[in-house]
Design a protein around this motif. Sequence first.
Motif, short mmCIF file in Angstrom:
data_model
loop_
_atom_site.label_atom_id
_atom_site.label_comp_id
_atom_site.label_asym_id
_atom_site.label_seq_id
_atom_site.Cartn_x
_atom_site.Cartn_y
_atom_site.Cartn_z
N SER A 184 0.83 -1.19 0.00
CA SER A 184 0.00 0.00 0.00
C SER A 184 0.87 1.24 0.00
CB SER A 184 -0.94 -0.01 1.21
OG SER A 184 -0.20 -0.05 2.41
N GLU A 188 1.75 3.69 -3.95
CA GLU A 188 1.40 5.10 -3.95
C GLU A 188 2.66 5.97 -3.96
OE1 GLU A 188 -1.67 5.53 -4.36
OE2 GLU A 188 -2.47 3.59 -3.73
N PHE A 423 -6.91 10.41 -4.45
CA PHE A 423 -5.71 9.61 -4.57
C PHE A 423 -4.88 9.97 -5.79
CE2 PHE A 423 -7.00 7.39 -1.00
CZ PHE A 423 -5.93 6.66 -0.57
N PHE A 432 2.14 9.00 1.49
CA PHE A 432 2.61 7.62 1.36
C PHE A 432 4.13 7.57 1.24
CE2 PHE A 432 -1.80 7.40 0.34
CZ PHE A 432 -2.20 6.21 0.93
#
Lengths: 461, 256, 426
Positions: A184, A188, A423, A432
Motif C-alpha cells: 500500500s 502510492e 488519490f 505515502f
Amino acid sequence: MLLTTYIIIIITGCSLFFIGRNKIVSISKAEDKRPHSLYIYYGFFPAILGIAPSLVLLSLWIGFDDVIFNQMLKNRFPNNLIIDGNQTVLILIAKIQNIASGIIVGKPEQWVISLAEKLIVWRGYSNIMIAISSILLSVTLGYFSLTKIKIEFRARIAVEKLMMIGLVVCSLIAIITTIGIVFSVIFESLRFFRLIPPLEFLTGLTWNPEFEGAARAGSDQAGLSSYGSIPLFVGTFLISIIALSVSVPVGLLSAIYLSEYASKKVRGIFKPMLEVLAGVPTVVYGFFAALTIAPFFRQTGSLIGLDVASESALAAGFVMGIMIIPFVSSLSDDVISAVPQSLRDAALGLGSTKSESIKKVVLPAALPGIVASIILAVSRAVGETMIVVMAAGLAANLSINPLDAVTTVTAQIVTILVGDQEFESAKTLSAFALALTLIVITLILNFFALQIVKKYKEQYE
Amino acid sequence: MSQNIENIVKCRDVSVYYGENKAINSVSIGIEKKSITAFIGPSGCGKSTFLRTINRMNDTIEHCKIEGSVIVDGQDIYDPSVDVVPLRAKVGMVFQKPNPFPKSIYENVAYGPRIHGLASSKSELDEIVEKALKGAGLWNEARDRLNESGTGLSGGQQQRLCIARTIAVEPQIILMDEPCSALDPIATSKIEDLMSELAKEYTIIIVTHSMQQAARVSQKTAYFHLGNLIEYGDTKEIFVRPKDSQTEAYISGKIG
Amino acid sequence: MAQTRTEKIVIDSLKARGKKERNFRLFGVSAIALAVIFLAILLVSIVSKGAPGFFQYYAIFEVELTRERLDPRGDMSDQSLFEGQAKKIINEAVLEFTGAKNRSEKKAARSLLSNGSDVRLVEFVKNNTDKLDTMQKIKFALDDDADSYFRGFIKKETPEKQRRLSDIEISYLDKMKKEGLISYEVSDYLFFGSASRNAEMAGIKGAFIGSMFTLAICFIISFPIGVATAVYLEEFAPKNKFTELIEININNLAAVPSVVFGILGLAIFINLFGMPRSIPLVGGMVLALMTLPTIIISSRAAIRAVPPSIRDGALGIGASPMQATFHHVVPLAIPGMLTGTIIGMAQALGETAPLLMIGMVAFIVDIPGSVTDPGTVLPVQIFMWADFAERMFIQKTSAAIIILLLFLMIMNGGAVWLRRKLERRW
C-alpha cells in the motif's frame, strides 16, 4: 441476504457434524468394529470441510466485489467525460455508490443515475450468486466428506491435518499484513515519485503541499507546491532529540537505581508506577502537552525574555520524553539485571563502592543492551504521532531552535490523510512517500536494536 | 582449638540467618596469619556462607542477618562504623566460577588499584599489574596479550587472572570459595601451587569440597556440618586422627 | 595492627569515594522522583481539569405542557413531537421570568439555555405522557457561556466588549441564581449525550459505544489468529527459513508506528476493498492487525512457560501432538495468553492515530447501532474536543480522559489480577 447466507452455512456445518457422527456410529454397530478414531472426529471432519472453505469464499467475495464493480463502472463512464480536479474517478464512483445506497445529494447527471441503477442490479446478482455458490460449496464438500466416512477412515488424522492448515494460514496473517503495508505504501509512493522526483523529495528544503490548484496527476503544473521533506525530518529529529534528552537520563538512572539499589519492596512500588507512564494513551499526552506544558513553557519563556512559540518543539519533545521513560527504563532494567551477579561480586570483593562497581563493571557490561534500548526509544519517538499533531504544530519550519514550532513526518501524514482525499493528487500521495521513509527508518532502527540484543544475550548464555 | 601465635581473623559465636533459616550456628574460630586454612564439609553445610561473612560479601544478599563478632586485624568488622570498602580491600576474594570482567586482561588487573587510587602514574600502574600477574603466575602467558579480553582466556588462566586482580590490591587476607571446582586437574594443580606460593605473603582461607585439596595445600582444616563447626585443627591431625565421628565419616567418604 | 600501604591509601580515599557514592545514589533517587513527579503532574492536571467536567449548571423552569402545542398530531409520534412547539414553550417561560421586553433583551434571554433544551422537553413528555396539560418543573442545561459565568471563567468585572456574555445576559443569570433556579449537578449530557458542537450538550456515549464495537471486532479477529499463530510457531513449526521469515515479520510489525497501520487500513480496506469510512468494523480490523504482534509474542511466552514434562506426559500415553497441545498445553497457557491479550486490547482502546486515517474522526451525532454504522471512539473524541476552544470543552475533554484512563486502569489491573490469580508455578 449475506447474514442469512452465513447462518445457512453454519447450520449446514452443524448438521454435517451430527450426520457424520451418526453415520460412523451406525456403521460401527453394523460391522461391530471400532472405528479408527473417536466418534466426534467423524463429525468434525465434514463440519470443518462444510464451513471453512465456504466462509472464506464468502468473505473474499464480499471484500473484492467492490473492486470489480468499480472497474466495471469505470469502463462504462461516458467517453467525453472530463476528469479534472473536481471530478476524479474516485469521486464519481463514490457518487454512484451513494446514489445506489439511497443518498442523493443535488441533481446528479442522467448517466450517473443509470450507472447507479446498474450497480444496484449488479449488487443484487452478486449477492444471489455468492449465496448460491457458497452454500453449494458447503453442501458439496460436506457430501463429499460424508462419503469418505468408513470404519477404517482415519478421521482424527484428517481433522488434525485440517487444523494444521488453519494454524498455518493464521500465522501467515503476519506476513500478509507486512505485504499489505509494503504494497500500500510502495505503490502510492511510486506514483508520487512519478510526479515529484525522489531527489527533490529527499533534499528539498521547503515543504508546502498546500497550494494544489490545478496541480494534478498528468498535468505539468505540479511545481506550484513543493515537496522537500528536509524540514519534516529536521523537525522529527529535533523533537526526538529533546524527547531522548528527557527520557534517557531519567529512564536509565531509574533503571540503575531500581535494579541495583532499591529493595524488593521499593522496586515493587516504583516499577509499576513507571510503567503507568507507558499505559497512558498518546492522545492524553498530546492534550497534556498542548494545554498544560506548552503554556507553561511559553510563560516561563516570556518571564526570562525568551519568545517561545505556543506550539513549540520543546513542549512536544518534553512530553514525548516523559512518555518514553518507561521504554528506556524497562529494557535497561532487563539488561542490567541480566549482568551476572558474579561480576558484581568480583568488583565488590575487591573493595569497590557500589557506584564504582556499577559505573566501571555493570554498565560497561550492559552497554550493548542499553544502546539497544535507546535505539528502540528513538524509533518510538520517530513514530509517535498524536503528541506532535496536537502540540508541535503543522508549520514546516526548517529550524533547529527548540522554541520554534516545527512539524514532523507523522504529523504531516495525519494532516494530509485525515478527511477526504483524492488519490490522484501529489499532496495525498506525498503522505505515502513519507510513510515509506518512516517505515524504512523504524525498521532499520529495530533491526539494529534486535541484532545488538541478540549478540548481548549470547554473551551471557 | 590449637594455640597459635597470632590470629588475624577471630570469630566468636557467629550465626548467620537467611530470613528465618539459620545457615550458620554459633561458630567460633581463629585464623592464623600467613597460612592456608581450609574449610571442608558436605555441600550445603554453610562453609561458603561463613567464608563470605569474613569480608561481608553477605551484605549483598537481602534478608541476611549476622550475629556474633568477626574481628579482622583487631577490628570488629560488623561494627556499624566500619566501611566495607577498606575491609574488602584488605580481605580479597576469589570466587567459585572464574569471573573476569568483560574487559582486557590489563584492565581486569588494573581495576582494583584504579578504584582505590593505588597508583599515581601510568608507569606505576603498569608495575602493579605486572607484579600482580607475576604473583599469580600468569605473566609469561599474558604479557603479550594484555589488551585482549580477559574472557578469552582458558578457565584456569581466568581464575589466575582473578587471583592477580585480587592481589593487585595487596590485601592481607585472600578468601577463596572453591576456586578450583570449575577447573580441570592440570589447572587445579597450578592454582594449588600458586596458593602455597601466595601463603608466604598472604593469609589464605579456602573453601573446598575436595578433601585431597585440603590435605595438599592447607595447614589448618575446619570441618563444617549443617551450619556447625564440628572440628578445627591442624590438617594432618584432622585427616589422620579425627576426633569427631562425623568428621571421620566425612573424610572416609561415608557422608558427602 | 600496622597499616599497610594499601590500607592507608584506601582509607584516605574513602571520603571522596563516599561522596561520589552518595551523589550517584542521589541521581538515581532523583530520576525516579522526577518520573513520579511527571506522572503526578499529568494526573493532577487532568483530574483537576476534568473533575468539574463531570458536573454542569442547570436551570429549573416551570413550563406548561400543553398537549396541543407539544403534540399537534395527537399521536405522540416522533414526527408529531418534532413539529410541536417545545422550543417556543421554553422560550416563553424564560421570557416571562426575565421580563425581557425589546428585541435584544429577548435575544439575550433566549440564549441562556442550551440549544438542546427542546429535545429534553420532548424526551420528558415522551416518558411522562400522564403529565401532559400540567405545569412541570424541568431542569434545563445552561448554555456553555452561561455555565462558564457561574464557574467564574467569565467575570462581571471584565469590560462588556471583551466577554462572551452581555450585561443583560449576566443580569438575567444573576436573577436566576438569586431566585434559586440554578443547580450544579452531575452532567447527564456527559454520559448520555453524543458528539455535539454545543459544549454543554456534548457527551461520550456515542464514542464509548463506538469504542466497544471497535474493541469487540479487534478482539474477535486478533485473539484467535494470535493464539493460533503462537501455537503453530511454538508447537508445530519446523525450524526453517519460512518460519524464520514469519518471526522476523512479527517482530517488525511490533516496531511499525501505529500511524502506518492507519495507512494500511486506508489503502487496502477502504480504497481497495471499497469498505465505508468511519465504521467500527474497519477500525477494529486495523487495530487487530496492530495488536496481533503483542498477542502473538505474549501467547508464545505463555506456551513456552508450560513445562515440557506436561507435553511429554500426554504424548507418552499416546496422545497425538495436536491432542497434547490442545488438551494440555493450551489450557495451561490460557491465563498468560489472556493477560497479553488484555494488555493488547488496552493499547487498542487508547489508540488514536490509525483511526484518524480511516475516517473515524468524522463528526457523527448518531450513536452507532452496529459495527457497520459510522462512529467514533473515545480517544478520537478526545482528540476532536481538544481542538475546540470553549472552556467547557476542555473540562469535558478532561472528564472523557478520566473515563478512558479508568477503563485502561481496570483492564490493566484485570491483567495483573489474572496473572496473579491464575499463574501457576512449576
